[in-house]
Design an enzyme around this catalytic site. Structure first.
Site, short mmCIF file in Angstrom:
data_model
loop_
_atom_site.label_atom_id
_atom_site.label_comp_id
_atom_site.label_asym_id
_atom_site.label_seq_id
_atom_site.Cartn_x
_atom_site.Cartn_y
_atom_site.Cartn_z
N TYR A 45 -9.61 0.89 -9.82
CA TYR A 45 -9.41 1.66 -10.04
C TYR A 45 -9.78 2.40 -8.41
O TYR A 45 -8.90 3.13 -8.92
CB TYR A 45 -11.91 1.78 -9.99
CG TYR A 45 -12.45 2.90 -9.80
CD1 TYR A 45 -12.72 3.21 -9.00
CD2 TYR A 45 -12.06 4.27 -10.48
CE1 TYR A 45 -14.07 4.81 -8.93
CE2 TYR A 45 -12.41 5.59 -10.46
CZ TYR A 45 -13.19 5.82 -9.30
OH TYR A 45 -13.84 6.70 -9.13
N LYS A 104 -7.41 5.81 -7.62
CA LYS A 104 -7.69 6.74 -6.95
C LYS A 104 -6.94 7.61 -5.80
O LYS A 104 -6.95 8.52 -5.04
CB LYS A 104 -8.92 6.64 -6.87
CG LYS A 104 -10.06 6.45 -8.41
CD LYS A 104 -9.79 7.96 -8.83
CE LYS A 104 -10.68 8.90 -8.36
NZ LYS A 104 -10.83 10.24 -9.53
#
Ligand SMILES: NC(=O)C1=CN([C@@H]2O[C@H](COP(=O)(O)OP(=O)(O)OC[C@H]3O[C@@H](n4cnc5c(N)ncnc54)[C@H](O)[C@@H]3O)[C@@H](O)[C@H]2O)C=CC1
Ligand SMILES: CC(C)[C@@H](O)CC[C@@H](C)[C@H]1CC[C@H]2[C@@H]3[C@H](O)CC4=CC(=O)CC[C@]4(C)[C@H]3CC[C@]12C
Length: 410
Positions: free
Chosen positions: A200, A204
């Site tokens: 994650y 990002k």
């Protein structure tokens, strides 16, 4: 700015517009963007709440005109996703303004669907993403959505001539890093070794880099693309599913939650309404302040107090009848580490049968146990951002929402 706000009728596109943050951005635009002529809500899963916009009951909008399935004019024969359009009459401070709301069921990993949705938009607010730190999705899928999806949005802006892009990044682009270094009331310029392994934060960070790197690229028509990225810390407020999960867990445990993280570990939190407001303001000012804002990152912040993740949650769960047991963690850290690892094993063993994705895993434990707070005024200095909701108001609104859901699935 070419015309006065009254004359301009701009087309905004919000990707992920039916998500926790996205819905608040959509509603904030309808309430506080006088230049809005059409609002395109693009999401893989269109929320039932969009139907509420027809009645206008909650947002000062009066329903006018039918709601039917109209295809967006196809771009050069590109098939367009399912589209539902409704005409709203939004009541603004400057009087009645007709706003077309176009709900688009689409997938950001599909470049042609993104291009069809972006075509003709003045501004794109890109919030769509897979917010998964619980092992629900594979690293490949997380990358597909968060990185390739963002790449598709950027390329769609370049191909179709959309010049302004606001990206919802995350504090996780910075930290906590793999070494668990604290980030104590830092700002956008604070030196910090942003090293990640989890899919994650990696996704990002790469997506944010792509957005900032695209700033200045020539779009169709020859003018430059202007981009910026907003980095919320832990968002809370109406619709926060993790808060709802904690509430339900407490109800199951007889109104009690058990402290697992030391109260001394500060975690940055920000109210969803203020994050939405920062997105709306950044999107509005990006044109006028392109030289200053283009290619910049901004932490999202407001007056929410610095507390541990659990103590902060109790600001809302306490008034809803829950009690946090223990002034210190009730179990030793090594036991939490063991239980987190056990959860990973169970998730792997059970995957052929069911999705087991508890809150506690090695990553969430590490993040929860590492101080990460921001103290900055860069958004205020660059585009005049001031929180729209005070801490007291944010707290009250969140408590009312928790009480209203009563731990239900909503
Ligand atoms: N929740 C938080 O505490 C924080 C969230 N963020 C960022 O804010 C953004 C929104 O997050 P949340 O609202 O919390 O998550 P969410 O999961 O509630 O909303 C994400 C939305 O994106 C949509 N989406 C997912 N995959 C898609 C795809 N392939 N195509 C089209 N739409 C797709 C989902 O259907 C959902 O409506 C994300 O980019 C996230 O990384 C950043 C910092 C903190
Ligand atoms: C089980 C206990 C250890 C409990 O305290 C775990 C809490 C844990 C689920 C949360 C603690 C910190 C949260 C993350 C943080 O707010 C930063 C985030 C930014 C994002 O972009 C997405 C969400 C998140 C990763 C957020 C997720 C939940 C926590 C890990």
């Amino acid at each position: 700015m070419a015309d006065s706000a009254q004359a301009q009728k701009l087309v905004y596109l919000v990707t992920g517009g039916c998500g926790f943050l996205g819905e608040h951005v959509v509603r904030m635009l309808l309430q506080r963007e006088p230049r809005l002529g059409e609002l395109r809500v693009f999401d893989l899963h269109l929320g039932p709440w969009l139907e509420e916009l027809k009645t206008g009951s909650r947002w000062g909008s009066l329903w006018r005109g039918g709601c039917g399935r109209f295809p967006i004019p196809s771009q050069a024969g590109i098939p367009t996703p399912a589209v539902e359009q409704m005409i709203l009459v939004s009541v603004h401070m400057d009087g009645i303004r007709p706003v077309r709301v176009t709900a688009i069921q689409g997938d950001v990993t599909q470049a042609h669907e993104v291009a069809a949705a972006v075509a003709g938009a003045h501004v794109v607010i890109h919030t769509a993403g897979l917010v998964d730190v619980f092992g629900r999705a594979s690293p490949k899928i997380i990358h597909e959505v968060n990185v390739q999806g963002t790449r598709n949005v950027i390329e769609a802006c370049v191909q179709t001539g959309t010049r302004f892009l606001v990206y919802t990044s995350s504090m996780e682009v910075v930290g906590p890093n793999t070494k668990g270094d604290p980030f104590y009331r830092g700002n956008e310029d604070t030196p910090y070794e942003a090293v990640h392994r989890h899919p994650y934060p990696c996704s990002k960070a790469l997506a944010e880099w792509l957005v900032l790197e695209a700033n200045g690229r020539k779009v169709c028509g020859g003018l430059p693309l202007v981009t910026c990225a907003l980095r919320p810390t832990g968002i809370y407020g109406e619709g926060h599913q993790i808060m709802r999960d904690f509430y339900r867990q407490g109800l199951r445990l007889g109104g009690r939650l058990f402290r697992a993280i030391p109260a001394s570990v500060e975690h940055g939190r920000v109210y969803v309404g203020n994050v939405a407001w920062m997105h709306v303001l950044a999107a509005r000012e990006l044109e006028r302040r392109a030289a200053l804002m283009g290619g910049q990152v901004y932490f999202c912040y407001d007056g929410s107090p610095y507390k541990s993740y659990e103590d902060f949650n109790m600001e809302f769960l306490g008034p809803c009848g829950l009690r946090l047991v223990g002034t210190r963690p009730l179990v030793p850290y090594w036991l939490l580490v063991f239980l987190a690892a056990l959860n990973v094993l169970l998730q792997w063993l059970l995957r052929p049968l069911l999705l087991y994705a508890p809150l506690l895993n090695p990553y969430t434990l590490a993040v929860a146990n590492t101080t990460f707070t921001v103290s900055t005024d860069k958004a205020q200095r660059h585009f005049g951002y001031e929180p729209l909701f005070s801490w007291e108001d944010s707290r009250t609104r969140t408590i009312l929402w928790v009480q209203a859901t009563g731990g239900s699935a909503q």
